[in-house]
Design an enzyme around this catalytic site. Sequence first.
Site, PDB file in Angstrom:
ATOM      1  N   CYS A 115       0.850  -1.193   0.018  1.00  0.00           N
ATOM      2  CA  CYS A 115      -0.087   0.047   0.124  1.00  0.00           C
ATOM      3  C   CYS A 115       0.976   1.167   0.071  1.00  0.00           C
ATOM      4  O   CYS A 115       0.594   2.453  -0.296  1.00  0.00           O
ATOM      5  CB  CYS A 115      -0.889   0.101   1.332  1.00  0.00           C
ATOM      6  SG  CYS A 115      -2.083  -1.441   1.040  1.00  0.00           S
ATOM      7  N   HIS A 249      -3.446   7.609   1.697  1.00  0.00           N
ATOM      8  CA  HIS A 249      -3.803   6.253   1.402  1.00  0.00           C
ATOM      9  C   HIS A 249      -5.285   5.848   1.903  1.00  0.00           C
ATOM     10  O   HIS A 249      -5.318   6.331   3.143  1.00  0.00           O
ATOM     11  CB  HIS A 249      -2.727   5.324   2.053  1.00  0.00           C
ATOM     12  CG  HIS A 249      -3.202   3.751   1.752  1.00  0.00           C
ATOM     13  ND1 HIS A 249      -3.576   3.316   0.209  1.00  0.00           N
ATOM     14  CD2 HIS A 249      -3.180   2.848   2.684  1.00  0.00           C
ATOM     15  CE1 HIS A 249      -3.798   2.123   0.619  1.00  0.00           C
ATOM     16  NE2 HIS A 249      -3.484   1.627   1.921  1.00  0.00           N
ATOM     17  N   ASN A 279      -9.866   0.128  -0.297  1.00  0.00           N
ATOM     18  CA  ASN A 279      -8.508   0.130  -0.284  1.00  0.00           C
ATOM     19  C   ASN A 279      -7.986  -0.649  -1.620  1.00  0.00           C
ATOM     20  O   ASN A 279      -8.024  -1.687  -1.830  1.00  0.00           O
ATOM     21  CB  ASN A 279      -7.826  -0.605   1.042  1.00  0.00           C
ATOM     22  CG  ASN A 279      -6.186  -0.645   1.097  1.00  0.00           C
ATOM     23  OD1 ASN A 279      -5.728  -0.267   0.177  1.00  0.00           O
ATOM     24  ND2 ASN A 279      -5.899  -0.902   2.260  1.00  0.00           N
TER      25      ASN A 279
HETATM   26  N1  COA Z   1     -18.619  -7.825   9.342  1.00  0.00           N
HETATM   27  C1  COA Z   1     -19.028  -7.807  10.402  1.00  0.00           C
HETATM   28  N2  COA Z   1     -18.329  -8.160  11.535  1.00  0.00           N
HETATM   29  C2  COA Z   1     -16.981  -8.203  11.402  1.00  0.00           C
HETATM   30  C3  COA Z   1     -16.378  -8.077  10.108  1.00  0.00           C
HETATM   31  C4  COA Z   1     -17.159  -7.732   8.856  1.00  0.00           C
HETATM   32  N3  COA Z   1     -16.694  -7.659   7.780  1.00  0.00           N
HETATM   33  N4  COA Z   1     -15.011  -7.955  10.302  1.00  0.00           N
HETATM   34  C5  COA Z   1     -14.770  -8.349  11.651  1.00  0.00           C
HETATM   35  N5  COA Z   1     -16.112  -8.281  12.122  1.00  0.00           N
HETATM   36  C6  COA Z   1     -16.230  -8.455  13.462  1.00  0.00           C
HETATM   37  C7  COA Z   1     -15.224  -9.431  14.363  1.00  0.00           C
HETATM   38  O1  COA Z   1     -15.610 -10.709  14.198  1.00  0.00           O
HETATM   39  C8  COA Z   1     -15.169  -8.952  15.770  1.00  0.00           C
HETATM   40  O2  COA Z   1     -16.414  -9.342  16.411  1.00  0.00           O
HETATM   41  P1  COA Z   1     -16.433 -10.258  17.798  1.00  0.00           P
HETATM   42  O3  COA Z   1     -16.178  -9.076  18.464  1.00  0.00           O
HETATM   43  O4  COA Z   1     -17.657 -10.840  17.949  1.00  0.00           O
HETATM   44  O5  COA Z   1     -14.926 -11.019  17.994  1.00  0.00           O
HETATM   45  C9  COA Z   1     -15.833  -7.488  15.654  1.00  0.00           C
HETATM   46  O6  COA Z   1     -16.276  -7.557  14.343  1.00  0.00           O
HETATM   47  C10 COA Z   1     -14.632  -6.580  15.850  1.00  0.00           C
HETATM   48  O7  COA Z   1     -13.703  -7.004  15.132  1.00  0.00           O
HETATM   49  P2  COA Z   1     -12.379  -6.244  14.933  1.00  0.00           P
HETATM   50  O8  COA Z   1     -11.328  -6.758  14.130  1.00  0.00           O
HETATM   51  O9  COA Z   1     -11.779  -5.860  16.671  1.00  0.00           O
HETATM   52  O10 COA Z   1     -12.602  -4.678  14.350  1.00  0.00           O
HETATM   53  P3  COA Z   1     -11.913  -3.679  14.340  1.00  0.00           P
HETATM   54  O11 COA Z   1     -12.855  -2.475  14.785  1.00  0.00           O
HETATM   55  O12 COA Z   1     -10.746  -3.328  14.655  1.00  0.00           O
HETATM   56  O13 COA Z   1     -12.063  -3.251  12.597  1.00  0.00           O
HETATM   57  C11 COA Z   1     -10.873  -3.455  10.824  1.00  0.00           C
HETATM   58  C12 COA Z   1     -11.595  -4.288  11.860  1.00  0.00           C
HETATM   59  C13 COA Z   1      -9.945  -4.281  10.044  1.00  0.00           C
HETATM   60  C14 COA Z   1     -11.920  -2.637  10.159  1.00  0.00           C
HETATM   61  C15 COA Z   1      -9.924  -2.258  11.457  1.00  0.00           C
HETATM   62  O14 COA Z   1      -8.780  -3.038  12.221  1.00  0.00           O
HETATM   63  C16 COA Z   1      -8.758  -1.720  10.550  1.00  0.00           C
HETATM   64  O15 COA Z   1      -9.287  -1.001   9.585  1.00  0.00           O
HETATM   65  N6  COA Z   1      -7.517  -2.058  10.468  1.00  0.00           N
HETATM   66  C17 COA Z   1      -6.320  -1.294   9.623  1.00  0.00           C
HETATM   67  C18 COA Z   1      -6.405  -2.092   8.430  1.00  0.00           C
HETATM   68  C19 COA Z   1      -5.770  -1.507   7.278  1.00  0.00           C
HETATM   69  O16 COA Z   1      -5.612  -0.300   7.338  1.00  0.00           O
HETATM   70  N7  COA Z   1      -5.084  -2.418   6.803  1.00  0.00           N
HETATM   71  C20 COA Z   1      -4.503  -1.937   5.377  1.00  0.00           C
HETATM   72  C21 COA Z   1      -3.248  -1.162   5.691  1.00  0.00           C
HETATM   73  S1  COA Z   1      -2.517  -0.932   4.191  1.00  0.00           S
END
Ligand code: COA
Length: 328
Positions: A115, A249, A279
Amino acid sequence: MSNQQVLMTAVGSYLPAKVVSNDDLSTFVDTDDTWIRRRTGISQRHIVAEGETTADLAKHAALEALANAKLTGDDIDIIIVATTTPDNTFPSTASKLQHQLGAKTAIAFDVQAVCAGFIYALDIADAMLQSGRGCRALVVGAESFSKLLDWKDRSTCVLFGDGAGAVILETSQDSADWGIRSSVLHSDGAYRDILYVDGGPSINGKVGHVRMEGKEVFRHAVEKLAEVMDEALVAAKMSFEDIDWFVPHQANIRIIDAMQKKMGLASDRVVRTVDKHANTSAASIPLALATAINDGRIQNGNVVAMEAIGGGLVWGAALVKFGRPALT
Ligand code: COA
Protein backbone atom coordinates in the site's frame (compact mmCIF):
# COMPACT_ATOMS: atom_id res chain seq x y z
CA MET A 1 22.15 18.45 -5.01
CA SER A 2 21.09 20.04 -8.30
CA ASN A 3 18.69 22.96 -8.61
CA GLN A 4 16.55 20.81 -10.83
CA GLN A 5 12.92 20.33 -9.79
CA VAL A 6 10.85 17.25 -10.50
CA LEU A 7 7.34 18.43 -11.35
CA MET A 8 4.14 16.38 -11.18
CA THR A 9 2.41 17.65 -14.30
CA ALA A 10 -0.51 15.31 -14.97
CA VAL A 11 -2.53 12.42 -13.59
CA GLY A 12 -4.74 9.65 -14.95
CA SER A 13 -6.86 6.94 -13.40
CA TYR A 14 -8.96 3.93 -14.18
CA LEU A 15 -11.51 1.85 -12.30
CA PRO A 16 -12.87 -1.45 -13.58
CA ALA A 17 -16.55 -1.25 -14.54
CA LYS A 18 -17.87 -3.85 -12.09
CA VAL A 19 -19.05 -2.37 -8.77
CA VAL A 20 -19.60 -4.63 -5.76
CA SER A 21 -21.63 -3.15 -2.90
CA ASN A 22 -21.51 -4.11 0.76
CA ASP A 23 -24.93 -5.71 0.33
CA ASP A 24 -23.53 -7.80 -2.54
CA LEU A 25 -20.81 -9.11 -0.19
CA SER A 26 -23.34 -9.97 2.50
CA THR A 27 -24.95 -12.48 0.14
CA PHE A 28 -21.94 -14.81 0.48
CA VAL A 29 -19.98 -13.78 3.58
CA ASP A 30 -21.22 -13.09 7.14
CA THR A 31 -21.13 -9.29 7.09
CA ASP A 32 -23.46 -6.35 6.63
CA ASP A 33 -23.49 -2.85 5.19
CA THR A 34 -23.84 -1.16 8.59
CA TRP A 35 -20.75 -2.85 10.06
CA ILE A 36 -18.58 -2.16 7.02
CA ARG A 37 -19.58 1.51 6.76
CA ARG A 38 -19.25 2.14 10.49
CA ARG A 39 -15.87 0.41 10.96
CA THR A 40 -14.23 1.33 7.61
CA GLY A 41 -16.22 4.02 5.74
CA ILE A 42 -16.43 1.73 2.69
CA SER A 43 -19.72 1.45 0.78
CA GLN A 44 -18.54 -0.22 -2.44
CA ARG A 45 -15.47 -1.33 -4.39
CA HIS A 46 -14.61 -1.89 -8.09
CA ILE A 47 -13.51 -5.38 -9.09
CA VAL A 48 -11.78 -6.53 -12.29
CA ALA A 49 -13.77 -8.48 -14.86
CA GLU A 50 -12.85 -12.01 -15.87
CA GLY A 51 -9.66 -11.75 -17.94
CA GLU A 52 -8.98 -8.11 -17.02
CA THR A 53 -5.48 -7.76 -15.55
CA THR A 54 -3.39 -5.28 -13.58
CA ALA A 55 -1.54 -4.30 -16.78
CA ASP A 56 -4.89 -3.49 -18.42
CA LEU A 57 -5.82 -1.18 -15.54
CA ALA A 58 -2.34 0.40 -15.63
CA LYS A 59 -2.60 1.00 -19.38
CA HIS A 60 -5.89 2.90 -19.12
CA ALA A 61 -4.57 5.11 -16.30
CA ALA A 62 -1.24 5.69 -18.05
CA LEU A 63 -2.85 6.63 -21.37
CA GLU A 64 -5.06 9.18 -19.59
CA ALA A 65 -2.07 10.68 -17.76
CA LEU A 66 -0.06 10.89 -21.01
CA ALA A 67 -2.99 12.54 -22.81
CA ASN A 68 -3.43 15.05 -19.98
CA ALA A 69 0.29 15.89 -20.21
CA LYS A 70 0.08 16.06 -24.03
CA LEU A 71 2.78 13.39 -24.29
CA THR A 72 3.10 9.96 -25.88
CA GLY A 73 5.00 6.85 -24.82
CA ASP A 74 7.99 8.02 -26.86
CA ASP A 75 8.48 10.94 -24.48
CA ILE A 76 8.90 8.75 -21.37
CA ASP A 77 12.33 7.72 -20.06
CA ILE A 78 11.35 5.79 -16.92
CA ILE A 79 8.26 3.67 -16.20
CA ILE A 80 7.70 2.43 -12.67
CA VAL A 81 4.64 0.39 -11.75
CA ALA A 82 3.92 0.00 -8.05
CA THR A 83 1.97 -3.22 -7.63
CA THR A 84 1.59 -6.25 -5.40
CA THR A 85 -0.63 -7.99 -7.94
CA PRO A 86 1.50 -8.20 -11.12
CA ASP A 87 0.15 -10.07 -14.13
CA ASN A 88 3.03 -12.54 -13.90
CA THR A 89 5.80 -13.20 -11.38
CA PHE A 90 7.96 -11.99 -14.26
CA PRO A 91 8.28 -10.11 -16.56
CA SER A 92 7.27 -6.99 -14.68
CA THR A 93 3.93 -5.34 -15.28
CA ALA A 94 5.96 -2.23 -16.19
CA SER A 95 7.61 -4.12 -19.07
CA LYS A 96 4.19 -5.06 -20.41
CA LEU A 97 3.03 -1.46 -20.02
CA GLN A 98 6.12 -0.14 -21.79
CA HIS A 99 5.27 -2.29 -24.81
CA GLN A 100 1.58 -1.32 -24.73
CA LEU A 101 2.49 2.38 -24.66
CA GLY A 102 5.16 2.09 -27.36
CA ALA A 103 7.62 3.68 -24.94
CA LYS A 104 10.55 2.12 -26.77
CA THR A 105 13.38 4.05 -25.12
CA ALA A 106 12.06 3.91 -21.55
CA ILE A 107 13.43 1.67 -18.83
CA ALA A 108 10.67 -0.16 -16.98
CA PHE A 109 10.40 -1.99 -13.69
CA ASP A 110 7.96 -2.76 -10.86
CA VAL A 111 8.18 -1.71 -7.23
CA GLN A 112 6.61 -3.86 -4.52
CA ALA A 113 5.87 -1.93 -1.36
CA VAL A 114 2.20 -2.92 -1.09
CA CYS A 115 0.00 0.00 0.00
CA ALA A 116 3.04 2.32 0.29
CA GLY A 117 4.10 1.37 -3.25
CA PHE A 118 3.10 4.64 -4.88
CA ILE A 119 5.09 6.73 -2.36
CA TYR A 120 8.09 4.40 -2.82
CA ALA A 121 7.85 4.60 -6.62
CA LEU A 122 7.53 8.38 -6.49
CA ASP A 123 10.65 8.64 -4.32
CA ILE A 124 12.62 6.34 -6.64
CA ALA A 125 11.51 8.17 -9.79
CA ASP A 126 12.38 11.53 -8.20
CA ALA A 127 15.87 10.30 -7.28
CA MET A 128 16.47 8.86 -10.76
CA LEU A 129 15.32 12.04 -12.49
CA GLN A 130 17.38 14.17 -10.09
CA SER A 131 20.45 12.09 -10.92
CA GLY A 132 20.04 12.67 -14.66
CA ARG A 133 18.64 9.26 -15.68
CA GLY A 134 16.02 10.95 -17.85
CA CYS A 135 13.65 13.89 -18.19
CA ARG A 136 10.25 12.27 -17.79
CA ALA A 137 8.89 9.43 -15.71
CA LEU A 138 5.54 7.66 -15.64
CA VAL A 139 4.69 6.37 -12.17
CA VAL A 140 1.70 4.05 -11.92
CA GLY A 141 0.00 2.40 -8.97
CA ALA A 142 -2.09 -0.51 -10.25
CA GLU A 143 -3.72 -3.40 -8.44
CA SER A 144 -6.08 -6.31 -8.95
CA PHE A 145 -6.06 -6.76 -5.20
CA SER A 146 -9.26 -8.80 -5.33
CA LYS A 147 -7.10 -11.69 -6.61
CA LEU A 148 -5.36 -11.90 -3.23
CA LEU A 149 -8.51 -12.03 -1.13
CA ASP A 150 -9.92 -14.97 0.76
CA TRP A 151 -13.60 -14.36 0.05
CA LYS A 152 -14.53 -16.44 3.12
CA ASP A 153 -12.56 -14.16 5.49
CA ARG A 154 -14.88 -11.28 6.38
CA SER A 155 -12.13 -9.48 8.31
CA THR A 156 -10.19 -8.79 5.07
CA CYS A 157 -12.33 -9.39 1.98
CA VAL A 158 -14.60 -6.40 2.63
CA LEU A 159 -11.69 -3.94 2.75
CA PHE A 160 -10.11 -3.99 -0.71
CA GLY A 161 -10.81 -3.09 -4.33
CA ASP A 162 -9.12 -2.87 -7.75
CA GLY A 163 -8.00 0.12 -9.82
CA ALA A 164 -5.08 2.16 -11.15
CA GLY A 165 -3.75 5.69 -11.04
CA ALA A 166 -0.82 7.27 -12.87
CA VAL A 167 1.25 10.45 -12.68
CA ILE A 168 3.70 12.10 -15.06
CA LEU A 169 6.90 13.53 -13.57
CA GLU A 170 8.99 16.01 -15.58
CA THR A 171 12.26 17.74 -14.78
CA SER A 172 12.42 21.54 -14.84
CA GLN A 173 15.32 23.95 -14.27
CA ASP A 174 13.33 27.07 -13.50
CA SER A 175 10.48 26.04 -11.19
CA ALA A 176 11.89 26.67 -7.72
CA ASP A 177 9.61 25.36 -4.94
CA TRP A 178 7.40 23.43 -7.39
CA GLY A 179 7.13 19.66 -7.78
CA ILE A 180 8.29 17.06 -5.29
CA ARG A 181 9.31 19.06 -2.21
CA SER A 182 10.16 16.07 -0.04
CA SER A 183 9.62 12.36 0.33
CA VAL A 184 10.46 10.14 3.29
CA LEU A 185 10.41 6.33 3.38
CA HIS A 186 10.59 3.79 6.21
CA SER A 187 10.52 0.00 6.62
CA ASP A 188 10.39 -2.29 9.64
CA GLY A 189 10.37 -5.99 8.80
CA ALA A 190 9.86 -6.87 12.48
CA TYR A 191 6.14 -6.36 11.81
CA ARG A 192 5.97 -8.49 8.64
CA ASP A 193 3.57 -10.98 10.28
CA ILE A 194 0.72 -8.54 11.03
CA LEU A 195 -0.11 -8.00 7.34
CA TYR A 196 1.06 -10.46 4.69
CA VAL A 197 0.05 -12.91 1.98
CA ASP A 198 0.34 -16.60 2.91
CA GLY A 199 1.79 -17.65 -0.44
CA GLY A 200 4.53 -16.86 -2.94
CA PRO A 201 6.91 -18.46 -5.44
CA SER A 202 9.52 -19.59 -2.91
CA ILE A 203 7.13 -20.38 -0.03
CA ASN A 204 4.64 -22.72 -1.66
CA GLY A 205 4.37 -21.78 -5.32
CA LYS A 206 0.88 -20.37 -4.77
CA VAL A 207 -0.43 -16.81 -5.02
CA GLY A 208 -1.88 -16.95 -1.48
CA HIS A 209 -4.34 -14.78 0.42
CA VAL A 210 -4.12 -11.63 2.53
CA ARG A 211 -3.85 -12.23 6.28
CA MET A 212 -4.06 -9.35 8.70
CA GLU A 213 -4.20 -8.45 12.37
CA GLY A 214 -6.44 -5.46 11.76
CA LYS A 215 -6.21 -3.82 15.18
CA GLU A 216 -2.40 -4.00 15.22
CA VAL A 217 -2.16 -2.56 11.71
CA PHE A 218 -4.55 0.22 12.70
CA ARG A 219 -2.43 1.13 15.75
CA HIS A 220 0.82 1.25 13.75
CA ALA A 221 -0.85 3.19 10.94
CA VAL A 222 -1.98 6.11 13.10
CA GLU A 223 1.34 6.30 14.98
CA LYS A 224 3.72 5.89 12.03
CA LEU A 225 1.82 8.04 9.53
CA ALA A 226 1.76 10.96 11.98
CA GLU A 227 5.54 10.66 12.51
CA VAL A 228 6.43 10.36 8.84
CA MET A 229 4.26 13.34 7.86
CA ASP A 230 6.15 15.43 10.43
CA GLU A 231 9.43 14.25 8.89
CA ALA A 232 8.27 15.11 5.36
CA LEU A 233 7.29 18.61 6.49
CA VAL A 234 10.67 19.17 8.17
CA ALA A 235 12.49 17.90 5.05
CA ALA A 236 10.50 20.33 2.88
CA LYS A 237 10.88 23.19 5.40
CA MET A 238 7.11 23.45 5.50
CA SER A 239 4.39 23.40 8.15
CA PHE A 240 0.83 22.07 8.30
CA GLU A 241 -0.46 25.50 7.29
CA ASP A 242 1.32 25.11 3.92
CA ILE A 243 -0.73 22.04 2.99
CA ASP A 244 -3.62 22.77 0.62
CA TRP A 245 -4.78 19.16 0.25
CA PHE A 246 -4.23 15.97 2.20
CA VAL A 247 -4.44 12.90 -0.06
CA PRO A 248 -3.82 9.92 2.22
CA HIS A 249 -3.80 6.22 1.42
CA GLN A 250 -7.45 5.14 1.46
CA ALA A 251 -7.59 2.16 3.83
CA ASN A 252 -10.05 3.15 6.53
CA ILE A 253 -11.97 6.38 7.12
CA ARG A 254 -11.13 6.21 10.83
CA ILE A 255 -7.37 6.27 10.09
CA ILE A 256 -7.86 9.17 7.66
CA ASP A 257 -9.96 11.15 10.15
CA ALA A 258 -7.48 10.50 12.98
CA MET A 259 -4.67 11.86 10.79
CA GLN A 260 -6.73 14.88 9.77
CA LYS A 261 -7.27 15.76 13.45
CA LYS A 262 -3.60 15.21 14.35
CA MET A 263 -2.58 17.49 11.48
CA GLY A 264 -5.11 20.15 12.51
CA LEU A 265 -6.48 20.31 8.97
CA ALA A 266 -10.02 21.37 8.10
CA SER A 267 -12.06 18.32 7.11
CA ASP A 268 -12.82 19.74 3.65
CA ARG A 269 -9.05 19.78 2.85
CA VAL A 270 -8.95 15.98 2.93
CA VAL A 271 -9.58 13.89 -0.18
CA ARG A 272 -11.61 10.82 0.76
CA THR A 273 -12.34 8.13 -1.82
CA VAL A 274 -12.35 5.09 0.46
CA ASP A 275 -16.17 5.02 0.42
CA LYS A 276 -16.30 4.38 -3.34
CA HIS A 277 -12.92 2.72 -4.08
CA ALA A 278 -12.15 0.83 -0.81
CA ASN A 279 -8.44 0.08 -0.30
CA THR A 280 -6.81 -0.29 -3.73
CA SER A 281 -3.32 -0.62 -2.22
CA ALA A 282 -0.68 1.06 -4.43
CA ALA A 283 -3.39 2.58 -6.63
CA SER A 284 -5.22 4.36 -3.84
CA ILE A 285 -3.26 7.63 -3.68
CA PRO A 286 -3.00 8.29 -7.44
CA LEU A 287 -6.69 7.35 -7.80
CA ALA A 288 -7.63 9.84 -5.06
CA LEU A 289 -5.32 12.47 -6.57
CA ALA A 290 -6.92 12.07 -9.98
CA THR A 291 -10.40 12.26 -8.47
CA ALA A 292 -9.68 15.60 -6.77
CA ILE A 293 -7.84 17.05 -9.78
CA ASN A 294 -10.59 16.01 -12.19
CA ASP A 295 -13.35 17.50 -10.03
CA GLY A 296 -11.42 20.78 -9.71
CA ARG A 297 -10.57 20.64 -6.01
CA ILE A 298 -6.79 20.32 -6.49
CA GLN A 299 -5.56 23.18 -8.67
CA ASN A 300 -2.28 24.01 -10.36
CA GLY A 301 0.13 25.23 -7.64
CA ASN A 302 -1.63 23.55 -4.71
CA VAL A 303 0.56 21.77 -2.14
CA VAL A 304 -0.53 18.16 -1.72
CA ALA A 305 0.49 15.97 1.23
CA MET A 306 0.43 12.22 0.65
CA GLU A 307 1.16 9.30 2.97
CA ALA A 308 0.70 5.55 3.12
CA ILE A 309 1.53 2.44 5.11
CA GLY A 310 1.49 -1.18 4.00
CA GLY A 311 2.58 -4.73 4.76
CA GLY A 312 6.22 -5.05 5.71
CA LEU A 313 5.67 -2.77 7.44
CA VAL A 314 6.61 -0.09 4.93
CA TRP A 315 5.46 3.51 5.09
CA GLY A 316 6.20 6.94 3.73
CA ALA A 317 5.03 10.45 2.97
CA ALA A 318 5.57 12.98 0.20
CA LEU A 319 4.85 16.67 -0.29
CA VAL A 320 4.28 17.91 -3.82
CA LYS A 321 3.42 21.30 -5.24
CA PHE A 322 1.25 20.08 -8.11
CA GLY A 323 1.50 21.28 -11.71
CA ARG A 324 3.90 23.78 -13.24
CA PRO A 325 4.41 27.55 -13.00
CA ALA A 326 2.71 29.64 -15.67
CA LEU A 327 5.02 30.78 -18.48
CA THR A 328 6.01 34.40 -18.05
N1 COA B 1 -18.50 -7.77 9.14
C1 COA B 1 -19.05 -7.94 10.35
N2 COA B 1 -18.33 -8.16 11.46
C2 COA B 1 -17.00 -8.20 11.33
C3 COA B 1 -16.36 -8.04 10.09
C4 COA B 1 -17.17 -7.82 8.97
N3 COA B 1 -16.66 -7.65 7.74
N4 COA B 1 -15.03 -8.14 10.26
C5 COA B 1 -14.83 -8.35 11.57
N5 COA B 1 -16.03 -8.41 12.22
C6 COA B 1 -16.27 -8.62 13.62
C7 COA B 1 -15.19 -9.41 14.31
O1 COA B 1 -15.37 -10.79 14.11
C8 COA B 1 -15.35 -9.00 15.74
O2 COA B 1 -16.40 -9.72 16.28
P1 COA B 1 -16.32 -10.24 17.81
O3 COA B 1 -16.20 -8.99 18.63
O4 COA B 1 -17.62 -10.98 17.97
O5 COA B 1 -15.11 -11.09 17.88
C9 COA B 1 -15.80 -7.54 15.63
O6 COA B 1 -16.29 -7.38 14.30
C10 COA B 1 -14.68 -6.57 15.86
O7 COA B 1 -13.58 -6.99 15.08
P2 COA B 1 -12.24 -6.18 15.08
O8 COA B 1 -11.27 -6.83 14.15
O9 COA B 1 -11.82 -5.95 16.48
O10 COA B 1 -12.76 -4.81 14.44
P3 COA B 1 -12.03 -3.46 14.29
O11 COA B 1 -12.81 -2.42 14.95
O12 COA B 1 -10.56 -3.54 14.64
O13 COA B 1 -12.11 -3.22 12.73
C11 COA B 1 -10.74 -3.33 10.77
C12 COA B 1 -11.48 -4.12 11.85
C13 COA B 1 -10.03 -4.33 9.86
C14 COA B 1 -11.75 -2.54 9.97
C15 COA B 1 -9.72 -2.38 11.43
O14 COA B 1 -8.97 -3.07 12.39
C16 COA B 1 -8.79 -1.75 10.44
O15 COA B 1 -9.19 -1.00 9.58
N6 COA B 1 -7.48 -2.01 10.56
C17 COA B 1 -6.50 -1.44 9.67
C18 COA B 1 -6.59 -2.18 8.38
C19 COA B 1 -5.78 -1.53 7.31
O16 COA B 1 -5.72 -0.35 7.21
N7 COA B 1 -5.19 -2.40 6.50
C20 COA B 1 -4.50 -2.02 5.35
C21 COA B 1 -3.28 -1.26 5.64
S1 COA B 1 -2.56 -0.94 4.12
